[in-house]
Design a protein around this motif. Sequence first.
Motif, PDB file in Angstrom:
ATOM      1  N   HIS A 160       0.774  -1.260   0.085  1.00 47.71           N
ATOM      2  CA  HIS A 160       0.077   0.044   0.027  1.00 47.71           C
ATOM      3  C   HIS A 160       0.923   1.349  -0.022  1.00 47.71           C
ATOM      4  O   HIS A 160       2.044   1.271   0.739  1.00 47.71           O
ATOM      5  N   PRO A 161       0.537   2.304  -0.769  1.00 41.99           N
ATOM      6  CA  PRO A 161       1.551   3.258  -0.900  1.00 41.99           C
ATOM      7  C   PRO A 161       1.367   4.025   0.548  1.00 41.99           C
ATOM      8  O   PRO A 161       2.543   4.693   0.751  1.00 41.99           O
ATOM      9  N   TYR A 162       0.601   4.114   1.488  1.00 43.00           N
ATOM     10  CA  TYR A 162       0.629   4.608   2.864  1.00 43.00           C
ATOM     11  C   TYR A 162       1.591   4.129   3.520  1.00 43.00           C
ATOM     12  O   TYR A 162       2.444   4.327   4.124  1.00 43.00           O
ATOM     13  N   THR A 163       1.714   2.459   3.301  1.00 42.74           N
ATOM     14  CA  THR A 163       2.767   1.769   4.204  1.00 42.74           C
ATOM     15  C   THR A 163       4.184   2.179   3.692  1.00 42.74           C
ATOM     16  O   THR A 163       4.835   2.464   4.522  1.00 42.74           O
ATOM     17  N   ARG A 164       4.246   2.313   2.447  1.00 41.10           N
ATOM     18  CA  ARG A 164       5.306   3.031   1.897  1.00 41.10           C
ATOM     19  C   ARG A 164       5.944   4.299   2.577  1.00 41.10           C
ATOM     20  O   ARG A 164       7.080   4.247   3.139  1.00 41.10           O
ATOM     21  N   MET A 165       4.982   5.195   2.484  1.00 41.32           N
ATOM     22  CA  MET A 165       5.422   6.466   3.087  1.00 41.32           C
ATOM     23  C   MET A 165       5.460   6.279   4.494  1.00 41.32           C
ATOM     24  O   MET A 165       6.502   6.960   4.923  1.00 41.32           O
TER      25      MET A 165
END
Lengths: 321, 331, 336
Positions: B258-263
């Motif tokens: 998930h892009p949020y996890t990466r952020m």
Amino acid sequence: MTETSAAPAPVRTRPSLRERIAAAWDSDIAYSFRHSPVTIVAAVIVLLLLFGAIFGPWIAPQNPFDPGSLNLMEGKTAPLTPNMFTGKTFLLGTDDQGRDVFSTILYGSRVSLFVGFAAVAFSMVLGVTLGLIAGYRGGWLDSVIMRTADIQLTFESLLVALMIFGFTRTLIPPGSQNELAVPVLILAIGLAEWPQYARTVRGVTMVERNKEYVQAARVIGLHPAIIMMRHVLPNVLGPVLVIATLGLALAIIAEATLSFLGVGVPPTQPSLGTLIRVGQEYIVSGEWWILLFPAVTLLALALAVNLLGDWLRDVLNPKLR
Amino acid sequence: MSDGRALLEVEGLRRVFDVSKPWLNRVIEGHRQQFLHAVDDVSFAIPAGRTFALVGESGSGKSTIARIIVGLIAPSAGTIRFDGADIARIKNPSEMRQIRRRFQMIFQDPYASLNPRMRVADIIAEPIRAFGLLGDTAAVQHRVGELLALVRLDPRDGLKYPHEFSGGQRQRVAIARALAGNPQFLVCDEPTSALDVSVQAQILNLMRDLQEQFGLTYLFISHNLAVVRHMASEVGVLYLGRLVEVATTHELFSAPRHPYTRMLLDAVPDLAMTGRVRTPVQGEIPSPIDRPQGCHFHPRCDVAKDRCRTEAPAARSIGAATVRCHTPLGA
Amino acid sequence: MAEAPLLSVKDLVVEFPTRRGLVLRAVDGVSFELRQGEVLGLVGESGAGKSITGAAVIGLLEPPGRIAGGEVRLKGERIDQLDRGAMRRVRGGRIGMVFQDPLTSLNPLYTVGQQLVETIQTHLPLSPAQARQRAVDLLVEVGIPAAERRIDSYPHEFSGGMRQRVIIALALAAEPELVIADEPTTALDVSVQAQVIAVLKRLCREKNMAIILITHDMGVIAELAHRVAVMYAGRIVEIGPVRDVVKAPRHPYTRGLMGSIPDPAAEADRLTQIPGAMPRLNAIPSGCAFNPRCASVLDRCRRERPSARVVGSSEVACWLDDEQLRRSDLQAVVAR
């Protein structure tokens, strides 16, 4: 840190009395007390008056309310002056009936302190219970209790006491009015002061209720009544103690005021307030001691209790540590 | 995912708080009712003996989930099954007490979680007495001594009051209390975030030792990704009440979907000073009362498409991970 | 480097007399120097004395705390003995401050613009219009979007991260040479912390401004600081370039501290554990304050206090000899 891998030894849950006394002497409160001369003086005054009140019947030179021990000839004797008829000397003089003023003060402060303590205990139990329930339960119960307190607080508490006193008296048959005067007085003053406790306790309870140690008790599944008694109550007692001490001074003065107004205790059981009321009739004719000594006693008592209360408030206030 | 039997299963958990102004104010000032969706359709399962971590920033709903599971807050919807039994359906008080004994909680702030007016031995003895585990006083005292030794404290410390202990020692006492009823499952709500790092290390090591010794299952709630990586076998990432990604710890940290996890991973300070290239954090967390439409993360997402603005993504499996994203990374 | 230091602190001692007549030493002989444009991290656990050191430098010690020894010099000029008025001009003028809690550092009754303009006009001779323009510029500089419009908002209308940016803007109002930032990111979420760190980094580079960064978070230090001083029980145990201290710590305490931090980039089985806890101020051990918790303790450590000496690129206060301090496996020795 005390880390150990040794086999567990059984734990004693209670320390000895000696350990407790040592810990108490070493505590911050005891230290602050030992270093505050004003507080020590106030405590000594309160203790002396308490001692006098409790042991009054054994200390007093006469029983001023036993008509048999009075001699009208000794009336209005000035302090430390021999009576012109009998030659007896009285430490603080006598009143018009020949009662020894020192003895009347001992008997009077007995009534004043009893009414004060009982009224405070009554309003404290009532106010703390209602405050705990309101703060812990919340919801409509909270609204009902606190709105009642708010309405009562809009009236001067002495006025409330007067109202309750008058109302209760109408319910009592005239024959037993004098006997029941003291309980009624306690009820009136006590009912007038409970909102102070309820408000403070409710506020502190609402803070404590959301602390994690209360949540931990809820996770264990303890009954709300047990949580309130075992966990919340001990943690709200600090502020309650302060209000109770300051409230004691207020209750003593309230009692004196009511008695001064002639609606308090009957003259057969005089309190400091009654003594002052009686005494003020003689101030114009020059018998100042009949008024002065009871008044000074009341003042000293109220002031000393107040100073103790102020000290307690400071010592229990974590912000000033 | 583990083949172990699930000890705790959470399905479709939801909690809505009414944060409206009082009725009279709403009528006079013309405000609408406002709701805070603290937990929104959260499902996960924790196998026995494992540690499942929930990570998230403020407003993610992680503490609310912890409190729902231990029964401090009632859920608005959803089921919680403990060892196969639906907790909401247990009506018998003695059965409820049996269930409560089996899961306990460790709180965040060791300065607030111990009653300051109770001796440590009494604090630890309370659950033993409440669950009626031991009858006579001597047995309770012996057990308290055992528990104190278990958390590496001196049994004589039971005589003291909480204020005589440091933060780390207090947290040990809190752990001893949680273990007093021989639970199988512990909800740990940020158990070390109020502690210094060296003390945190002591507590984390102790928690792992205890897990090994007693086969405990942990739900570990934290905002600290490094701690989560150290403790958990599986991780769920929460964003504004929704579980956006669930994966094994190794998967999640090495290949976030998930892009949020990466952020979130990129935002962690680079302690190893590798100088790795990181994407700068975009925007801020919106208010949980006024969450963006569609995927809540789309205003901050650099791979968002039109669809993300309108349609909330459903959970789907990619490899061993479960992701709520229309455009997952590496898919 | 021959250049005179911007700030030099020498043998600083801060004491707190207690109500009971004891005197607690919260900071005990701390010395460090700071050059223009340099970020020095002061790191330590609670009770290490890092915040009190920062407060002493800017004359903001809470009574009854007082500087009981040592000196603080800003560009060679002593500032630890200034009167209140002169200190106020230094503070906010030449030294700016950023505190931990973004909510209590701003007055909720005034707009952000009013507070900025007031601070600017206190320290710089600008007209109201010029001051307002400068306030807008500052807000742009710390990365607040739509600064022209947001300047008239009240603090509660900003999020936590934006509020912390406003506080940084306030600290920068009078173009200080030095900013003291006490736990500037501790109250913030990880993602917001990353943004605030980025802002501080950029400002430091663009304005050649020095920062004393007080924090308990080694990660923030690793991101932002050039040099780091590790404090323990009111003393500096190790001070050196951040890369050396983080990657090859010398002092047993620093080693233990670094080992106890879970590494976000690696899975480790067990964390290094320093037994015990930081001593309370009324019970600081004699000799080296760390000796009861130290695995490599010598007899001497219990009697004599070590002074700082140069080991490689760092200074370390420890009685172990250079060879032992350089051993990479001391860590393993300590861990057991």
